[in-house]
Design a protein around this motif. Structure first.
Motif, PDB file in Angstrom:
ATOM      1  N   ALA A  15       0.821  -1.215   0.000  1.00 51.75           N
ATOM      2  CA  ALA A  15       0.000   0.000   0.000  1.00 51.75           C
ATOM      3  C   ALA A  15       0.852   1.260   0.000  1.00 51.75           C
ATOM      4  O   ALA A  15       0.330   2.361   0.127  1.00 51.75           O
ATOM      5  CB  ALA A  15      -0.921   0.004   1.216  1.00 51.75           C
ATOM      6  N   GLY A  16       2.179   1.111  -0.121  1.00 48.24           N
ATOM      7  CA  GLY A  16       3.063   2.252  -0.003  1.00 48.24           C
ATOM      8  C   GLY A  16       3.438   2.870  -1.341  1.00 48.24           C
ATOM      9  O   GLY A  16       3.135   2.334  -2.408  1.00 48.24           O
ATOM     10  N   GLY A  17       4.116   3.992  -1.255  1.00 46.55           N
ATOM     11  CA  GLY A  17       4.575   4.705  -2.440  1.00 46.55           C
ATOM     12  C   GLY A  17       5.821   4.061  -3.040  1.00 46.55           C
ATOM     13  O   GLY A  17       6.286   3.008  -2.589  1.00 46.55           O
ATOM     14  N   ALA A  18       6.361   4.730  -4.045  1.00 45.39           N
ATOM     15  CA  ALA A  18       7.447   4.161  -4.834  1.00 45.39           C
ATOM     16  C   ALA A  18       8.647   3.753  -3.983  1.00 45.39           C
ATOM     17  O   ALA A  18       9.309   2.764  -4.274  1.00 45.39           O
ATOM     18  CB  ALA A  18       7.883   5.151  -5.902  1.00 45.39           C
ATOM     19  N   PHE A  19       8.916   4.521  -2.929  1.00 44.83           N
ATOM     20  CA  PHE A  19      10.136   4.278  -2.145  1.00 44.83           C
ATOM     21  C   PHE A  19       9.822   3.796  -0.729  1.00 44.83           C
ATOM     22  O   PHE A  19      10.661   3.868   0.158  1.00 44.83           O
ATOM     23  CB  PHE A  19      10.985   5.555  -2.122  1.00 44.83           C
ATOM     24  N   SER A  20       8.606   3.311  -0.553  1.00 46.32           N
ATOM     25  CA  SER A  20       8.194   2.865   0.777  1.00 46.32           C
ATOM     26  C   SER A  20       8.893   1.573   1.161  1.00 46.32           C
ATOM     27  O   SER A  20       8.993   0.644   0.360  1.00 46.32           O
ATOM     28  CB  SER A  20       6.682   2.647   0.808  1.00 46.32           C
ATOM     29  N   ARG A  21       9.390   1.501   2.374  1.00 41.97           N
ATOM     30  CA  ARG A  21       9.908   0.253   2.921  1.00 41.97           C
ATOM     31  C   ARG A  21       8.898  -0.342   3.898  1.00 41.97           C
ATOM     32  O   ARG A  21       8.759  -1.542   4.016  1.00 41.97           O
ATOM     33  CB  ARG A  21      11.235   0.521   3.646  1.00 41.97           C
TER      34      ARG A  21
END
Ligand code: ZN
Ligand code: ZN
Length: 292
Positions: A15-21
């Protein structure tokens, strides 16, 4: 295959953005009334996200792609190769005559997806000595659009509609990176084909208030990508612009593709009436409600 159900559900793996860890890259699973499972996007973490959730690629009937960025498509090579070479449970490897997973995207997006996959997938022999004859069609059953809306600002079709195995979806160009093919999705969720109700999925794109307002009466739920950073040349759904949407849109809207510092903004997000998508959440796309 699970038993049939009265609704269409969407489960977020990432569910995160492009650079979400913390929240993972984008991949969601739509389960249709007949139990068929389709993925929306297939980001770089998708192979592990599926595995962790207890699914194999062989459990997936089809794939929808919004646009060609790594956080949306870098899991596709794994999907293609595993289905091509491996037999799992009763599903035969596609290279041995098993079923091809289906593939749906706007044709302009499809061309970029193939540019990304070709260096890995084109090494299929054609029997006449050509060692590089692989195409997307060797790995996926590429579904042609059932209808198109002609180009507007860009040279590609403004929208392409698909109807396949109980899935009805319109891929409509949105405004993401200027000049790049990218689409939002309109998933038809009514049981009756004449029922205009949709669940709307932004893919990645800036906020288009007039459009969202215009489709609100027939939309059960909106999923919109969201950033809290006011980047110059913004290409995502900037939260301040989401916050300014009409209340009727906001109370149907779930934010996703967010950054790892999301919790800093939770009070503001909830005060505006939004819901927040996290990995593992499941939504009923017909009722517009969260199930899990
Ligand atoms: Zn993205
Ligand atoms: Zn993107």
């Amino acid at each position: 295959m699970s038993a049939s159900s009265q609704t269409i559900s969407l489960r977020l793996f990432g569910a995160g953005g492009a650079f979400s860890r913390r929240y993972g890259t984008t991949c969601s699973m739509v389960t249709l009334r007949d139990g068929k499972r389709w993925l929306i996007d297939c980001g770089r973490q998708a192979p592990d996200q599926l595995y962790a959730a207890g699914y194999a690629w062989h459990d997936i009937h089809g794939q929808i792609i919004t646009h060609c960025h790594g956080d949306h498509v870098f899991g596709l090579e794994d999907f293609a190769f595993v289905r091509y070479f491996e037999t799992h449970a009763e599903v035969m490897a596609s290279s041995r005559g098993g079923p091809l997973p289906k593939y749906v995207s706007h044709s302009a997006v499809r061309d970029e997806v193939w540019e990304t996959l070709a260096p890995s997938l084109r090494y299929v022999q054609d029997g006449r000595g050509n060692l590089r004859s692989g195409t997307l069609q060797h790995f996926f059953q590429v579904i042609p659009p059932a209808a198109v809306e002609p180009p507007r600002k860009n040279p590609w079709n403004h929208a392409e509609a698909f109807e396949v195995d109980g899935l009805r979806v319109v891929t409509r160009e949105n405004e993401h990176v200027p000049g790049k093919p990218s689409c939002a999705l309109e998933l038809h969720v009514g049981e009756d084909p004449r029922d205009p109700r949709i669940a709307w999925w932004s893919g990645d794109g800036v906020v288009d208030p007039a459009f969202l307002h215009s489709i609100e009466p027939r939309t059960s739920i909106f999923f919109h990508d969201c950033t809290f950073i006011d980047y110059p040349g913004q290409v995502h759904g900037f939260f301040d612009r989401l916050e300014a949407l009409p209340e009727a849109v906001r109370r149907k809207l779930v934010i996703m593709h967010h950054e790892d510092n999301l919790e800093l903004y939770r009070p503001r997000v909830e005060a505006a009436g939004f819901r927040i998508a996290l990995p593992g959440h499941v939504f009923d796309l017909v009722a517009g409600q969260q199930m899990l």
